[in-house]
Design a protein around this motif. Structure first.
Motif, PDB file in Angstrom:
ATOM      1  N   LEU A 157       0.828  -1.210   0.000  1.00 22.45           N
ATOM      2  CA  LEU A 157       0.000   0.000   0.000  1.00 22.45           C
ATOM      3  C   LEU A 157       0.864   1.263   0.000  1.00 22.45           C
ATOM      4  N   GLU A 158       1.949   1.245   0.768  1.00 24.71           N
ATOM      5  CA  GLU A 158       2.825   2.414   0.790  1.00 24.71           C
ATOM      6  C   GLU A 158       3.535   2.594  -0.553  1.00 24.71           C
ATOM      7  N   LEU A 159       3.952   1.491  -1.169  1.00 29.12           N
ATOM      8  CA  LEU A 159       4.552   1.559  -2.498  1.00 29.12           C
ATOM      9  C   LEU A 159       3.535   2.112  -3.500  1.00 29.12           C
ATOM     10  N   ALA A 160       2.296   1.667  -3.395  1.00 24.81           N
ATOM     11  CA  ALA A 160       1.241   2.167  -4.286  1.00 24.81           C
ATOM     12  C   ALA A 160       1.026   3.665  -4.097  1.00 24.81           C
TER      13      ALA A 160
ATOM     14  N   SER B  68      10.613   6.508  -2.337  1.00 21.18           N
ATOM     15  CA  SER B  68      11.789   6.590  -1.462  1.00 21.18           C
ATOM     16  C   SER B  68      12.465   5.229  -1.312  1.00 21.18           C
ATOM     17  N   ASP B  69      13.730   5.265  -0.973  1.00 22.81           N
ATOM     18  CA  ASP B  69      14.480   4.040  -0.722  1.00 22.81           C
ATOM     19  C   ASP B  69      13.861   3.249   0.427  1.00 22.81           C
ATOM     20  N   GLU B  70      13.385   3.945   1.441  1.00 19.91           N
ATOM     21  CA  GLU B  70      12.788   3.274   2.599  1.00 19.91           C
ATOM     22  C   GLU B  70      11.541   2.489   2.210  1.00 19.91           C
ATOM     23  N   VAL B  71      10.716   3.082   1.374  1.00 20.86           N
ATOM     24  CA  VAL B  71       9.494   2.402   0.926  1.00 20.86           C
ATOM     25  C   VAL B  71       9.850   1.207   0.054  1.00 20.86           C
ATOM     26  N   TRP B  72      10.821   1.388  -0.836  1.00 24.32           N
ATOM     27  CA  TRP B  72      11.250   0.287  -1.688  1.00 24.32           C
ATOM     28  C   TRP B  72      11.815  -0.867  -0.852  1.00 24.32           C
TER      29      TRP B  72
ATOM     30  N   ALA C 277       9.120  -2.865   0.862  1.00 26.97           N
ATOM     31  CA  ALA C 277       8.449  -3.770  -0.070  1.00 26.97           C
ATOM     32  C   ALA C 277       9.344  -4.959  -0.402  1.00 26.97           C
ATOM     33  N   ALA C 278      10.634  -4.706  -0.571  1.00 28.55           N
ATOM     34  CA  ALA C 278      11.579  -5.771  -0.926  1.00 28.55           C
ATOM     35  C   ALA C 278      11.747  -6.800   0.195  1.00 28.55           C
ATOM     36  N   LYS C 279      11.385  -6.449   1.425  1.00 34.29           N
ATOM     37  CA  LYS C 279      11.434  -7.417   2.534  1.00 34.29           C
ATOM     38  C   LYS C 279      10.346  -8.482   2.394  1.00 34.29           C
ATOM     39  N   HIS C 280       9.280  -8.137   1.675  1.00 32.59           N
ATOM     40  CA  HIS C 280       8.112  -9.019   1.599  1.00 32.59           C
ATOM     41  C   HIS C 280       7.880  -9.631   0.224  1.00 32.59           C
TER      42      HIS C 280
END
Length: 157
Positions: free
Chosen positions: A91-94, A108-112, A115-118
């Motif tokens: 949802l945050e990536l969206a 942002s790198d943090e949002v990416w 998402a990459a953790k999941h």
């Protein structure tokens, strides 16, 4: 309210929808859970003010077994306890992928990284495609003033 034109009757519109629907099918068949896909489509549609897509995807999610509690809380997902960490990351990536113009540098790198953790690389590619496709549909429907409320799940195939 009436749509400005019948895009489905237009040869250009029909041809365009054929290709965008093909792109959507690739994403639909990816490894991203269908519930997550619907949540992402709903959130982007809310942000973009697309009533037609918000109507469609809340009804499709309901037909697929999504609860009204979760659907009612999509717009306030940060404060809601009913979403998994993976769904929250999607949802945050969206949101950031939809609001590109609102943030210098885009996602942002943090949002990416969240998402990459999941999601693995194929799923991340699918999420990028999903966000792009739903934003395209949102823009088409908002520009055309496509009315909302009459969608019935399954009416487009």
């Amino acid at each position: 309210m009436e749509a400005r034109l019948n895009l489905f009757a237009s040869s250009i519109g029909a041809s365009f929808f054929k290709y965008i629907n093909s792109a959507g099918k690739v994403v639909h068949d990816s490894g991203v859970p269908h519930a997550t896909q619907e949540l992402v489509k709903i959130r982007a549609s809310q942000i973009n003010g697309c009533g037609f897509c918000t109507d469609m995807h809340t009804k499709d999610a309901t037909a697929a077994g999504e609860t009204s509690v979760r659907l009612n809380l999509v717009a306030a997902w940060r404060e809601a306890t009913v979403f998994t960490e993976a769904e929250r990351a999607a949802l945050e990536l969206a949101e950031e992928g939809t609001r590109i113009a609102d943030a210098a540098g885009g996602v942002s790198d943090e949002v990416w990284e969240a998402a990459a953790k999941h999601y693995d690389e194929e799923q991340l590619a699918a999420l990028i495609g999903l966000i792009a496709v739903i934003n395209a549909y949102n823009r088409i429907n908002v520009i055309n003033r496509q009315p909302a409320g009459d969608y019935v799940p399954g009416m487009f195939g």
